[in-house]
Design an enzyme around this catalytic site. Structure first.
Site, short mmCIF file in Angstrom:
data_model
loop_
_atom_site.label_atom_id
_atom_site.label_comp_id
_atom_site.label_asym_id
_atom_site.label_seq_id
_atom_site.Cartn_x
_atom_site.Cartn_y
_atom_site.Cartn_z
N ASN A 78 0.84 -1.20 0.00
CA ASN A 78 0.00 0.00 0.00
C ASN A 78 0.88 1.25 0.00
O ASN A 78 2.10 1.18 0.17
CB ASN A 78 -0.95 -0.02 1.20
CG ASN A 78 -2.28 0.62 0.89
OD1 ASN A 78 -2.35 1.58 0.15
ND2 ASN A 78 -3.33 0.09 1.46
N HIS A 108 23.62 1.14 12.76
CA HIS A 108 24.69 2.11 13.02
C HIS A 108 25.46 1.66 14.25
O HIS A 108 24.88 1.10 15.19
CB HIS A 108 24.11 3.50 13.21
CG HIS A 108 23.35 3.98 12.01
ND1 HIS A 108 23.97 4.55 10.93
CD2 HIS A 108 22.03 3.93 11.70
CE1 HIS A 108 23.07 4.83 10.01
NE2 HIS A 108 21.88 4.47 10.45
N THR A 158 10.95 -6.21 16.44
CA THR A 158 12.36 -6.10 16.81
C THR A 158 13.08 -7.44 16.75
O THR A 158 14.30 -7.48 16.75
CB THR A 158 12.50 -5.53 18.23
OG1 THR A 158 11.86 -6.42 19.16
CG2 THR A 158 11.88 -4.15 18.34
N LYS A 159 12.31 -8.55 16.75
CA LYS A 159 12.88 -9.90 16.75
C LYS A 159 12.09 -10.77 15.79
O LYS A 159 10.94 -10.48 15.47
CB LYS A 159 12.83 -10.50 18.15
CG LYS A 159 13.70 -9.77 19.14
CD LYS A 159 13.67 -10.41 20.49
CE LYS A 159 14.58 -9.62 21.42
NZ LYS A 159 14.49 -10.00 22.79
N ARG A 173 4.78 -8.77 19.96
CA ARG A 173 4.76 -10.04 20.69
C ARG A 173 3.62 -10.89 20.17
O ARG A 173 2.59 -10.36 19.75
CB ARG A 173 4.65 -9.82 22.19
CG ARG A 173 3.35 -9.21 22.60
CD ARG A 173 3.32 -8.72 24.04
NE ARG A 173 2.01 -8.22 24.41
CZ ARG A 173 1.42 -7.15 23.91
NH1 ARG A 173 1.99 -6.44 23.00
NH2 ARG A 173 0.22 -6.79 24.33
N LYS A 176 -1.39 -14.86 19.42
CA LYS A 176 -2.29 -15.91 18.97
C LYS A 176 -1.59 -16.79 17.95
O LYS A 176 -0.86 -16.31 17.10
CB LYS A 176 -3.53 -15.27 18.33
CG LYS A 176 -4.58 -16.21 17.82
CD LYS A 176 -5.75 -15.43 17.24
CE LYS A 176 -6.85 -16.37 16.79
NZ LYS A 176 -8.02 -15.66 16.33
#
Length: 178
Positions: A78, A108, A158-159, A173, A176
């Site tokens: 989009n 960085h 982030t992971k 996180r 479900k």
């Protein structure tokens, strides 16, 4: 000794102000501007390293270089997509990417002197087949999102996320299993 571009492609520290990389970034900026003005599929194919069949990308769309991006068939992006591709961005087939999503591969150095000297690097991002990223999602460097996973609007990933889950929040996180 490798060039700065070779270092960038290898995920090593490099200087983006290197003339070869500046020329590559200017090329991407010109092609992005043309694509954003016209929506011309041929321009998009010239900009993106590997563009699958029936990919739809709404404008405006921004990249660093373009050639580090691979987008699988039938993927939809989009408007407002920002794909900072100093490292590889690999997007599977049938992926849905909401408005204003950012895929950010640059990193960085934590060391202030090295950062002040303008050294940077990048880590790849991979989205599996049939991933859905809601509006405003930000995916950080080095993240892989497994197939069929849904990431809720506004999440910051982030992971790595496994396949077949729903993830939300900042940091994202799993809430479900699918």
């Amino acid at each position: 000794m490798p060039s700065h571009k070779e270092n960038m492609l290898a995920g090593e520290l490099y200087l983006a102000e290197d003339p070869e990389l500046v020329a590559d970034a200017r090329r991407a900026a010109r092609l992005s501007e043309r694509y954003n003005a016209t929506g011309d599929r041929d321009v998009l194919a010239e900009l993106i390293g590997d563009l699958g069949e029936d990919v739809a990308i709404r404008r405006p769309f921004q990249v660093d270089y373009g050639y580090q991006i691979s987008i699988g068939p039938r993927t939809f992006v989009n408007w407002g997509g920002i794909f900072a591709d100093v490292a590889k961005i690999t997007i599977g087939a049938d992926v849905q990417i909401g408005p204003n999503v950012q895929l950010l591969t640059p990193t960085h150095p934590l060391d202030p002197e090295t950062r002040r000297a303008k050294w940077e690097a990048g880590e790849p991002i991979t989205l599996g087949d049939n991933v859905w990223l809601g509006g405003g999602v930000i995916v950080l460097p080095g993240v892989t999102i497994g197939e069929n996973t849904v990431v809720g609007a506004g999440a910051v990933v982030t992971k790595d996320l496994p396949p077949n889950v729903v993830a939300v929040g900042n940091p994202a996180r799993v809430i479900k299993q699918l």
